[in-house]
Write an enzyme that holds these catalytic residues in place. Sequence first.
Site, mmCIF file in Angstrom:
data_model
loop_
_atom_site.group_PDB
_atom_site.id
_atom_site.type_symbol
_atom_site.label_atom_id
_atom_site.label_comp_id
_atom_site.label_asym_id
_atom_site.label_seq_id
_atom_site.Cartn_x
_atom_site.Cartn_y
_atom_site.Cartn_z
ATOM 1 N N HIS A 1 5.939 5.538 13.102
ATOM 2 C CA HIS A 1 6.254 6.355 11.927
ATOM 3 C C HIS A 1 5.041 6.810 11.128
ATOM 4 O O HIS A 1 5.185 7.535 10.153
ATOM 5 C CB HIS A 1 7.163 5.567 10.980
ATOM 6 C CG HIS A 1 6.440 4.447 10.286
ATOM 7 N ND1 HIS A 1 6.271 3.227 10.856
ATOM 8 C CD2 HIS A 1 5.814 4.394 9.089
ATOM 9 C CE1 HIS A 1 5.578 2.456 10.028
ATOM 10 N NE2 HIS A 1 5.288 3.140 8.950
ATOM 11 N N ASP B 1 0.780 -1.239 0.000
ATOM 12 C CA ASP B 1 0.000 0.000 0.000
ATOM 13 C C ASP B 1 0.809 1.285 0.000
ATOM 14 O O ASP B 1 0.318 2.336 0.388
ATOM 15 C CB ASP B 1 -0.898 -0.009 1.248
ATOM 16 C CG ASP B 1 -0.092 -0.204 2.525
ATOM 17 O OD1 ASP B 1 1.124 0.044 2.501
ATOM 18 O OD2 ASP B 1 -0.679 -0.604 3.548
ATOM 19 N N GLU C 1 -2.393 5.106 2.795
ATOM 20 C CA GLU C 1 -2.254 3.690 2.452
ATOM 21 C C GLU C 1 -3.573 2.995 2.130
ATOM 22 O O GLU C 1 -3.630 2.125 1.255
ATOM 23 C CB GLU C 1 -1.518 2.928 3.561
ATOM 24 C CG GLU C 1 -0.030 3.251 3.680
ATOM 25 C CD GLU C 1 0.259 4.505 4.487
ATOM 26 O OE1 GLU C 1 -0.705 5.127 5.012
ATOM 27 O OE2 GLU C 1 1.439 4.884 4.605
ATOM 28 N N ARG D 1 1.938 8.589 9.362
ATOM 29 C CA ARG D 1 1.571 9.985 9.137
ATOM 30 C C ARG D 1 0.470 10.456 10.093
ATOM 31 O O ARG D 1 0.495 11.595 10.549
ATOM 32 C CB ARG D 1 1.036 10.178 7.708
ATOM 33 C CG ARG D 1 2.066 10.580 6.732
ATOM 34 C CD ARG D 1 1.658 10.258 5.309
ATOM 35 N NE ARG D 1 2.852 9.852 4.596
ATOM 36 C CZ ARG D 1 3.631 10.674 3.907
ATOM 37 N NH1 ARG D 1 3.307 11.936 3.761
ATOM 38 N NH2 ARG D 1 4.726 10.249 3.330
ATOM 39 N N GLU E 1 0.104 -9.116 -1.011
ATOM 40 C CA GLU E 1 -0.540 -8.539 0.186
ATOM 41 C C GLU E 1 -1.763 -7.699 -0.219
ATOM 42 O O GLU E 1 -1.919 -6.541 0.156
ATOM 43 C CB GLU E 1 0.430 -7.722 1.035
ATOM 44 C CG GLU E 1 -0.042 -7.542 2.478
ATOM 45 C CD GLU E 1 0.882 -6.663 3.319
ATOM 46 O OE1 GLU E 1 0.737 -5.439 3.294
ATOM 47 O OE2 GLU E 1 1.744 -7.231 4.024
ATOM 48 N N HIS F 1 12.571 6.124 13.226
ATOM 49 C CA HIS F 1 12.401 6.267 11.777
ATOM 50 C C HIS F 1 13.051 7.589 11.339
ATOM 51 O O HIS F 1 12.893 8.601 12.022
ATOM 52 C CB HIS F 1 10.890 6.261 11.474
ATOM 53 C CG HIS F 1 10.559 6.038 10.035
ATOM 54 N ND1 HIS F 1 10.737 6.997 9.073
ATOM 55 C CD2 HIS F 1 10.045 4.965 9.387
ATOM 56 C CE1 HIS F 1 10.341 6.526 7.899
ATOM 57 N NE2 HIS F 1 9.920 5.285 8.065
HETATM 58 C C1 UD1 Z 1 6.406 5.011 3.842
HETATM 59 C C2 UD1 Z 1 5.031 4.498 3.401
HETATM 60 C C3 UD1 Z 1 4.316 3.785 4.540
HETATM 61 C C4 UD1 Z 1 5.202 2.724 5.173
HETATM 62 C C5 UD1 Z 1 6.523 3.359 5.559
HETATM 63 C C6 UD1 Z 1 7.438 2.311 6.116
HETATM 64 C C7 UD1 Z 1 3.911 5.900 1.740
HETATM 65 C C8 UD1 Z 1 2.971 7.009 1.488
HETATM 66 N N1 UD1 Z 1 4.177 5.616 3.012
HETATM 67 O O1 UD1 Z 1 6.205 6.028 4.790
HETATM 68 O O2 UD1 Z 1 3.157 3.165 4.027
HETATM 69 O O3 UD1 Z 1 4.560 2.234 6.318
HETATM 70 O O4 UD1 Z 1 7.130 3.933 4.402
HETATM 71 O O5 UD1 Z 1 8.522 2.850 6.784
HETATM 72 O O6 UD1 Z 1 4.397 5.300 0.799
HETATM 73 N N2 UD1 Z 1 13.808 8.670 5.107
HETATM 74 C C9 UD1 Z 1 15.195 8.627 5.107
HETATM 75 N N3 UD1 Z 1 15.807 7.442 4.828
HETATM 76 C C10 UD1 Z 1 15.143 6.305 4.557
HETATM 77 C C11 UD1 Z 1 13.742 6.352 4.591
HETATM 78 C C12 UD1 Z 1 13.089 7.539 4.854
HETATM 79 O O7 UD1 Z 1 15.853 9.630 5.349
HETATM 80 O O8 UD1 Z 1 15.761 5.267 4.318
HETATM 81 C C13 UD1 Z 1 13.136 9.960 5.412
HETATM 82 C C14 UD1 Z 1 13.240 10.953 4.224
HETATM 83 O O9 UD1 Z 1 13.378 12.253 4.726
HETATM 84 C C15 UD1 Z 1 11.880 10.781 3.541
HETATM 85 C C16 UD1 Z 1 10.992 10.568 4.753
HETATM 86 O O10 UD1 Z 1 11.744 9.735 5.633
HETATM 87 O O11 UD1 Z 1 11.529 11.893 2.758
HETATM 88 C C17 UD1 Z 1 9.635 9.979 4.489
HETATM 89 O O12 UD1 Z 1 9.703 8.805 3.679
HETATM 90 P P1 UD1 Z 1 8.348 8.302 2.928
HETATM 91 O O13 UD1 Z 1 8.643 7.050 2.219
HETATM 92 O O14 UD1 Z 1 7.754 9.420 2.134
HETATM 93 O O15 UD1 Z 1 7.344 8.065 4.097
HETATM 94 P P2 UD1 Z 1 7.339 7.020 5.266
HETATM 95 O O16 UD1 Z 1 6.812 7.725 6.427
HETATM 96 O O17 UD1 Z 1 8.640 6.341 5.379
HETATM 97 N N1 UDP Z 2 12.173 -3.152 10.932
HETATM 98 C C1 UDP Z 2 13.566 -3.246 10.750
HETATM 99 N N2 UDP Z 2 14.368 -2.407 11.474
HETATM 100 C C2 UDP Z 2 13.864 -1.489 12.348
HETATM 101 C C3 UDP Z 2 12.455 -1.407 12.509
HETATM 102 C C4 UDP Z 2 11.635 -2.244 11.773
HETATM 103 O O1 UDP Z 2 14.058 -4.064 9.978
HETATM 104 O O2 UDP Z 2 14.663 -0.764 12.978
HETATM 105 C C5 UDP Z 2 11.301 -4.058 10.126
HETATM 106 C C6 UDP Z 2 10.209 -4.785 10.864
HETATM 107 O O3 UDP Z 2 10.664 -6.027 11.383
HETATM 108 C C7 UDP Z 2 9.152 -4.982 9.778
HETATM 109 C C8 UDP Z 2 9.335 -3.759 8.890
HETATM 110 O O4 UDP Z 2 10.615 -3.233 9.211
HETATM 111 O O5 UDP Z 2 9.409 -6.125 8.991
HETATM 112 C C9 UDP Z 2 8.263 -2.774 9.169
HETATM 113 O O6 UDP Z 2 8.554 -1.580 8.536
HETATM 114 P P1 UDP Z 2 7.808 -0.223 8.906
HETATM 115 O O7 UDP Z 2 7.337 -0.279 10.304
HETATM 116 O O8 UDP Z 2 8.737 0.875 8.492
HETATM 117 O O9 UDP Z 2 6.591 -0.208 7.884
HETATM 118 P P2 UDP Z 2 5.107 -0.796 7.908
HETATM 119 O O10 UDP Z 2 5.199 -2.260 8.149
HETATM 120 O O11 UDP Z 2 4.339 -0.064 8.961
HETATM 121 O O12 UDP Z 2 4.576 -0.450 6.561
#
Ligand code: UD1
Ligand code: UDP
Length: 370
Positions: free
Chosen positions: A209, A99, A135, A211, A121, A242
């Site tokens: 993490h 999602d 999502e 939104r 999924e 995060h």
């Molecule tokens: C995204 C997904 C969410 C998922 C989450 C898992 C969308 C809309 N949301 O949200 O469904 O649960 O990932 O974690 O697709 N960033 C870094 N390094 C990284 C990753 C993220 O610096 O490796 C920071 C960046 O500033 C980036 C921000 O996090 O712009 C947000 O990342 P984004 O993928 O837009 O949103 P998530 O909150 O991670």
């Molecule tokens: N996870 C990881 N390292 C961390 C925190 C989470 O590898 O420090 C793994 C966790 O076991 C799970 C996945 O990341 O498999 C979940 O990711 P996240 O919570 O970012 O996204 P969501 O599942 O909510 O979309």
Amino acid sequence: MRKIKILTIFGTRPEAIKMAPLVKEIENNNDIFESIVCVTAQHRQMLDQVLELFDIKPDFDLDIMKENQNLWSLTSDVLLKTKNVIDKVKPDVVLVHGDTTTSMAAALSAFYAKIPIGHVEAGLRTFDKYYPFPEEINRVFTDYICTYHFAPTEKSRENLIKSQIPSDNIYKTGNTVIDALLYTTKHYDKDIDGLNLNPELRTILLTSHRRENFGKPIREICEAVLELIDKNKNIEFVYPVHPNPNVKEPVYELLGGKERIHLINPLEYSQFCSLMKKSYIILTDSGGVQEEAPSLGKPVLVLRDTTERPEAVEYGTVKLIGTNKQKIVSAVQYLLDNQEEYKKMSEAVNPYGDGLASRRIVDVLKDIKV
Ligand code: UD1
Ligand code: UDP
């Protein structure tokens, strides 16, 4: 007969963890499939951690992540850049997961090119378009334009039927997250000595993490942690924070430098699995963690009001507690003080899979006619 060309597209940490076992299974059948992997790198560092662990070398890396990115630019970057990849590869099928914005926009890209899409999924629902945001709509939309729907559970299968998806196109497979979890816990037992946890204390693992939790909710979560630490001298918190600035900034401001609160960088997946195993209670708003922790026999308190993963709630190992400070404090305190309740919640159950989901998905893909 020529091989079936499969283009797998993903971009965030959870998609990578859940797609890795499937990519491996497709590669194991290289007499039937040609496997091409495209990462959008919607996440950069957190994606790379997973690619390295599972030794996946993408054929295309779109490298789109920007600091504090927004949904509009993210969506258009994925849409435009995946178009180029699809034009070049001309796959027989595109696979997306779950999602995220990567999943939704990559699916749209394949749909515009009239390429059949497989949704891994599929069928998770809260039936509330703003929870989780964006999502819920990403997955509803993706389900509508996909051809092959890989539903992890019976409930997700039923949700797809309710959404008028033809039942012949739905395959109940289990969730590939359990494939990843079982593989990782079997092959790696990473030590977490570097975290300097105190073996005398009960470890509470926290991740957050979403939104919907930016702003007041995340501050309330942090205040609840402070109150719990103050009331209970026998606990410590570990929080892999995060990297999203909307999370990182308030968390470090409120919890940084406090006794018995370890704020750490996101852990590599195998280390995170070891940490889940070591933890006494898990507090999270993560989807994946809700699916993994019950298999490890860990009680999970979910920092959300709704969940698209009701199975473990029904089994009694997961509880929704929301983000109100007093509610969090009461729920954690109750579990710390009440052995009977703790025992009930820590029963190991596996409603999400048996480790064979990728194999079932590949069996379906083998029948695609090219
Ligand atoms: C995204 C997904 C969410 C998922 C989450 C898992 C969308 C809309 N949301 O949200 O469904 O649960 O990932 O974690 O697709 N960033 C870094 N390094 C990284 C990753 C993220 O610096 O490796 C920071 C960046 O500033 C980036 C921000 O996090 O712009 C947000 O990342 P984004 O993928 O837009 O949103 P998530 O909150 O991670
Ligand atoms: N996870 C990881 N390292 C961390 C925190 C989470 O590898 O420090 C793994 C966790 O076991 C799970 C996945 O990341 O498999 C979940 O990711 P996240 O919570 O970012 O996204 P969501 O599942 O909510 O979309």
